[in-house]
Write a protein that holds these residues in place. Sequence first.
Motif, PDB file in Angstrom:
ATOM      1  N   GLY A  73       6.488 -25.817 -10.346  1.00 47.56           N
ATOM      2  CA  GLY A  73       6.057 -26.896 -11.211  1.00 47.56           C
ATOM      3  C   GLY A  73       5.028 -26.415 -12.219  1.00 47.56           C
ATOM      4  O   GLY A  73       4.912 -25.228 -12.526  1.00 47.56           O
ATOM      5  N   ARG A  74       4.242 -27.339 -12.737  1.00 49.47           N
ATOM      6  CA  ARG A  74       3.230 -26.998 -13.730  1.00 49.47           C
ATOM      7  C   ARG A  74       1.852 -26.758 -13.134  1.00 49.47           C
ATOM      8  O   ARG A  74       0.957 -26.286 -13.828  1.00 49.47           O
ATOM      9  CB  ARG A  74       3.121 -28.128 -14.755  1.00 49.47           C
ATOM     10  N   SER A  75       1.679 -27.070 -11.854  1.00 51.55           N
ATOM     11  CA  SER A  75       0.322 -27.083 -11.306  1.00 51.55           C
ATOM     12  C   SER A  75       0.081 -26.077 -10.199  1.00 51.55           C
ATOM     13  O   SER A  75      -1.078 -25.755  -9.923  1.00 51.55           O
ATOM     14  CB  SER A  75      -0.020 -28.484 -10.776  1.00 51.55           C
ATOM     15  N   PHE A  76       1.118 -25.567  -9.537  1.00 46.69           N
ATOM     16  CA  PHE A  76       0.914 -24.768  -8.328  1.00 46.69           C
ATOM     17  C   PHE A  76       1.417 -23.352  -8.529  1.00 46.69           C
ATOM     18  O   PHE A  76       2.541 -23.139  -9.000  1.00 46.69           O
ATOM     19  CB  PHE A  76       1.629 -25.411  -7.149  1.00 46.69           C
ATOM     20  N   ILE A  77       0.589 -22.377  -8.155  1.00 45.67           N
ATOM     21  CA  ILE A  77       0.941 -20.958  -8.231  1.00 45.67           C
ATOM     22  C   ILE A  77       0.615 -20.306  -6.889  1.00 45.67           C
ATOM     23  O   ILE A  77      -0.478 -20.495  -6.346  1.00 45.67           O
ATOM     24  CB  ILE A  77       0.174 -20.229  -9.350  1.00 45.67           C
ATOM     25  N   PHE A  78       1.558 -19.535  -6.372  1.00 50.39           N
ATOM     26  CA  PHE A  78       1.324 -18.748  -5.164  1.00 50.39           C
ATOM     27  C   PHE A  78       1.613 -17.290  -5.472  1.00 50.39           C
ATOM     28  O   PHE A  78       2.659 -16.955  -6.041  1.00 50.39           O
ATOM     29  CB  PHE A  78       2.211 -19.193  -4.008  1.00 50.39           C
ATOM     30  N   THR A  79       0.704 -16.399  -5.108  1.00 51.47           N
ATOM     31  CA  THR A  79       0.936 -14.963  -5.226  1.00 51.47           C
ATOM     32  C   THR A  79       0.580 -14.306  -3.902  1.00 51.47           C
ATOM     33  O   THR A  79      -0.359 -14.716  -3.218  1.00 51.47           O
ATOM     34  CB  THR A  79       0.099 -14.332  -6.355  1.00 51.47           C
ATOM     35  N   GLY A  80       1.336 -13.302  -3.549  1.00 51.29           N
ATOM     36  CA  GLY A  80       1.076 -12.595  -2.307  1.00 51.29           C
ATOM     37  C   GLY A  80       1.530 -11.157  -2.393  1.00 51.29           C
ATOM     38  O   GLY A  80       2.397 -10.812  -3.206  1.00 51.29           O
ATOM     39  N   LEU A  81       0.938 -10.314  -1.576  1.00 55.78           N
ATOM     40  CA  LEU A  81       1.363  -8.927  -1.523  1.00 55.78           C
ATOM     41  C   LEU A  81       1.075  -8.357  -0.146  1.00 55.78           C
ATOM     42  O   LEU A  81       0.182  -8.829   0.576  1.00 55.78           O
ATOM     43  CB  LEU A  81       0.672  -8.081  -2.606  1.00 55.78           C
ATOM     44  N   ALA A  82       1.852  -7.347   0.207  1.00 54.38           N
ATOM     45  CA  ALA A  82       1.643  -6.602   1.450  1.00 54.38           C
ATOM     46  C   ALA A  82       1.849  -5.132   1.138  1.00 54.38           C
ATOM     47  O   ALA A  82       2.741  -4.773   0.357  1.00 54.38           O
ATOM     48  CB  ALA A  82       2.600  -7.063   2.537  1.00 54.38           C
ATOM     49  N   ALA A  83       1.026  -4.270   1.722  1.00 55.95           N
ATOM     50  CA  ALA A  83       1.103  -2.841   1.420  1.00 55.95           C
ATOM     51  C   ALA A  83       0.753  -2.022   2.656  1.00 55.95           C
ATOM     52  O   ALA A  83       0.035  -2.488   3.551  1.00 55.95           O
ATOM     53  CB  ALA A  83       0.166  -2.479   0.268  1.00 55.95           C
ATOM     54  N   LYS A  84       1.257  -0.795   2.680  1.00 56.54           N
ATOM     55  CA  LYS A  84       0.984   0.126   3.772  1.00 56.54           C
ATOM     56  C   LYS A  84       0.760   1.516   3.196  1.00 56.54           C
ATOM     57  O   LYS A  84       1.414   1.897   2.219  1.00 56.54           O
ATOM     58  CB  LYS A  84       2.155   0.157   4.761  1.00 56.54           C
ATOM     59  N   THR A  85      -0.156   2.263   3.795  1.00 59.30           N
ATOM     60  CA  THR A  85      -0.413   3.630   3.352  1.00 59.30           C
ATOM     61  C   THR A  85      -0.101   4.616   4.475  1.00 59.30           C
ATOM     62  O   THR A  85      -0.110   4.262   5.657  1.00 59.30           O
ATOM     63  CB  THR A  85      -1.886   3.817   2.933  1.00 59.30           C
ATOM     64  N   VAL A  86       0.167   5.854   4.093  1.00 56.72           N
ATOM     65  CA  VAL A  86       0.432   6.940   5.037  1.00 56.72           C
ATOM     66  C   VAL A  86      -0.427   8.124   4.613  1.00 56.72           C
ATOM     67  O   VAL A  86      -0.335   8.591   3.470  1.00 56.72           O
ATOM     68  CB  VAL A  86       1.915   7.339   5.053  1.00 56.72           C
ATOM     69  N   SER A  87      -1.282   8.604   5.536  1.00 54.86           N
ATOM     70  CA  SER A  87      -2.168   9.735   5.263  1.00 54.86           C
ATOM     71  C   SER A  87      -2.214  10.633   6.486  1.00 54.86           C
ATOM     72  O   SER A  87      -1.980  10.175   7.617  1.00 54.86           O
ATOM     73  CB  SER A  87      -3.585   9.262   4.926  1.00 54.86           C
ATOM     74  N   PRO A  88      -2.537  11.926   6.317  1.00 54.78           N
ATOM     75  CA  PRO A  88      -2.643  12.826   7.473  1.00 54.78           C
ATOM     76  C   PRO A  88      -3.707  12.338   8.456  1.00 54.78           C
ATOM     77  O   PRO A  88      -4.818  11.990   8.078  1.00 54.78           O
ATOM     78  CB  PRO A  88      -3.054  14.165   6.843  1.00 54.78           C
ATOM     79  N   GLY A  89      -3.359  12.274   9.726  1.00 55.96           N
ATOM     80  CA  GLY A  89      -4.325  11.920  10.760  1.00 55.96           C
ATOM     81  C   GLY A  89      -4.653  10.456  10.857  1.00 55.96           C
ATOM     82  O   GLY A  89      -5.525  10.065  11.643  1.00 55.96           O
ATOM     83  N   ALA A  90      -4.013   9.597  10.071  1.00 59.98           N
ATOM     84  CA  ALA A  90      -4.287   8.155  10.099  1.00 59.98           C
ATOM     85  C   ALA A  90      -3.026   7.424  10.520  1.00 59.98           C
ATOM     86  O   ALA A  90      -1.979   7.554   9.879  1.00 59.98           O
ATOM     87  CB  ALA A  90      -4.753   7.666   8.738  1.00 59.98           C
ATOM     88  N   SER A  91      -3.128   6.657  11.598  1.00 58.52           N
ATOM     89  CA  SER A  91      -1.978   5.907  12.082  1.00 58.52           C
ATOM     90  C   SER A  91      -2.459   4.608  12.696  1.00 58.52           C
ATOM     91  O   SER A  91      -3.390   4.597  13.511  1.00 58.52           O
ATOM     92  CB  SER A  91      -1.209   6.734  13.118  1.00 58.52           C
ATOM     93  N   GLY A  92      -1.848   3.513  12.296  1.00 52.32           N
ATOM     94  CA  GLY A  92      -2.260   2.209  12.801  1.00 52.32           C
ATOM     95  C   GLY A  92      -3.385   1.633  11.969  1.00 52.32           C
ATOM     96  O   GLY A  92      -4.209   2.351  11.409  1.00 52.32           O
ATOM     97  N   ARG A  93      -3.415   0.306  11.879  1.00 49.51           N
ATOM     98  CA  ARG A  93      -4.430  -0.415  11.111  1.00 49.51           C
ATOM     99  C   ARG A  93      -4.524   0.096   9.668  1.00 49.51           C
ATOM    100  O   ARG A  93      -5.594   0.195   9.088  1.00 49.51           O
ATOM    101  CB  ARG A  93      -5.796  -0.347  11.807  1.00 49.51           C
ATOM    102  N   ASP A  94      -3.347   0.442   9.097  1.00 50.12           N
ATOM    103  CA  ASP A  94      -3.287   0.961   7.726  1.00 50.12           C
ATOM    104  C   ASP A  94      -2.489   0.022   6.821  1.00 50.12           C
ATOM    105  O   ASP A  94      -1.863   0.450   5.859  1.00 50.12           O
ATOM    106  CB  ASP A  94      -2.675   2.364   7.705  1.00 50.12           C
ATOM    107  N   TRP A  95      -2.522  -1.285   7.138  1.00 51.64           N
ATOM    108  CA  TRP A  95      -1.863  -2.305   6.340  1.00 51.64           C
ATOM    109  C   TRP A  95      -2.884  -3.099   5.530  1.00 51.64           C
ATOM    110  O   TRP A  95      -4.054  -3.160   5.893  1.00 51.64           O
ATOM    111  CB  TRP A  95      -1.087  -3.273   7.229  1.00 51.64           C
ATOM    112  N   ALA A  96      -2.405  -3.721   4.479  1.00 55.21           N
ATOM    113  CA  ALA A  96      -3.235  -4.643   3.694  1.00 55.21           C
ATOM    114  C   ALA A  96      -2.349  -5.793   3.217  1.00 55.21           C
ATOM    115  O   ALA A  96      -1.171  -5.596   2.902  1.00 55.21           O
ATOM    116  CB  ALA A  96      -3.866  -3.942   2.495  1.00 55.21           C
ATOM    117  N   ALA A  97      -2.906  -6.995   3.185  1.00 55.58           N
ATOM    118  CA  ALA A  97      -2.147  -8.155   2.742  1.00 55.58           C
ATOM    119  C   ALA A  97      -3.078  -9.142   2.055  1.00 55.58           C
ATOM    120  O   ALA A  97      -4.254  -9.269   2.435  1.00 55.58           O
ATOM    121  CB  ALA A  97      -1.439  -8.826   3.913  1.00 55.58           C
TER     122      ALA A  97
END
Length: 366
Positions: A73-97
Motif C-alpha cells: 500500500g502507500r503507508s507500510f514498508i517492511f525490509t529484512g535481511l539475513a547474512a552469514k560469514t565464514v572465516s578461519p577458526g570461527a564456527s557458530g554464532r556467525d549469523w546476522a539478521a
Amino acid sequence: GEYAIGAINITTNDAELPGAAGPRRLNGANFTAVRVKRNLLSNSTIGGIVLNSDGGASDFNRAAGVDLGLYLGRSFIFTGLAAKTVSPGASGRDWAAVADTIWKTDRFSSGLQYADIGERFNAEMGFIPRINVRSTKARAGWTPRPRWSGVRQLFLSGDLEYYENHAGRVESRTQGIEAQMQRQDSSNVTVRVARDYDYLSSPFAVAGTTLPIGAYSWDAVYASYTSNQARRVYGSGSAEVGSYYNGERQTYRAAVNVQIGRTLLVEPNYTRNRITLPGRAVFTANVLNVRVSHSFSPDLFLKGFFQYNDERRSANFNILFWYIYKPGSDLYIVYNNGWETDLPDDRWSRVRNRSVAIKMTYWLAR
C-alpha cells in the motif's frame, strides 16, 4: 520481473607497513562482490549478495546474504535481511539478521527495527559497528498541519534505541523527544532533548584522554535552523550542548549552499567540537569541508570534495567523474589524495595516500 546484477573484483599489491618494532609485510589480497536483485510484485524487491576476500590480513573471509523489501500500500514498508560469514577458526554464532517496519501517513508515523548480530559474525568487506549485540529501535510521531500563518507542518516525535549483548547486559541506550516546525518556504526549526547511557567494557580513548571501564549517563539539548532552500544561497546552523560521559561537550555546525548559474553548486560547511573532561585540558577539533558539483548534462557530472581536520592533522581531496551512459548503467572514476599536515620539520604537508578507482555498472532487463 527485471533483474539487476552487479559485480566488482579488486586485487591489491604486497606492501610494507611501518611500525615501532620495524616494518611489517602485508600480503596482497583479492576482493570480489556479486549482487543480484529482482523486482517483486509492483514495488517490492528481493535480492542476494556474495562477498569473498582471499589473502591480506587473513587467509580468507566470505559472506552471503539475502534481503527483502516489501511496499504494501502507500503507508507500510517492511525490509529484512539475513547474512552469514565464514572465516578461519570461527564456527557458530556467525549469523546476522535485521527486520524493519515503517508505517507512515500524513498525520502519523511509526517505526520498529530489531537486529541480532552474532558474536562471531565477521564481515571484513562490510561495516558492522557492533557484534554480539541485540538492538531494538522504535520511533513514533504526530505530524499535524496547523492553520498557522506561514507554517506547513509540525513534527512531534519520540524515539528509543536499546542495545544489549547476548548475555543480557545493557550496552547502550538513547531516549529522545523532538519537535520540528516546517514553514511554507521550506525553512525549518528543530529542537531535540536526549538522554544517553553507555557501558564501557574496556577503556575508551576520547578527546585526548582515556575513560575507565564503567557505566555513564548524560543529557544533551540540540537545536538547528535551515533557511529557505529554494533560494540560490541558503544555509543551516546547529548547536548541541550538554554533558558527555563524565564531562561537558559543545558542538557547533554551519553550512552554506551557493548555486551559481543552473549547473554549479558550492557547499562549504564547518564543524567545531569542544569537550571538557575532569582533570584534562579543554579538547577542541575543527573540521572544514567544501563540496563542488557541476552538471554538464543530465547524464554527465563532475564532483569535487575537500576536507581539513586540525585535530587529526590531515587534509583530503577527491574528485568524481560520473557518466550515465544508458538508463540504469553508470561509469564512475574517482581520484583520491590525502595529506598529513602540520609536520614538525617546517613542511606544511606530505602525501599520505593517493588512489584512482574505476567502477562500471550495467543494467540487465528482460
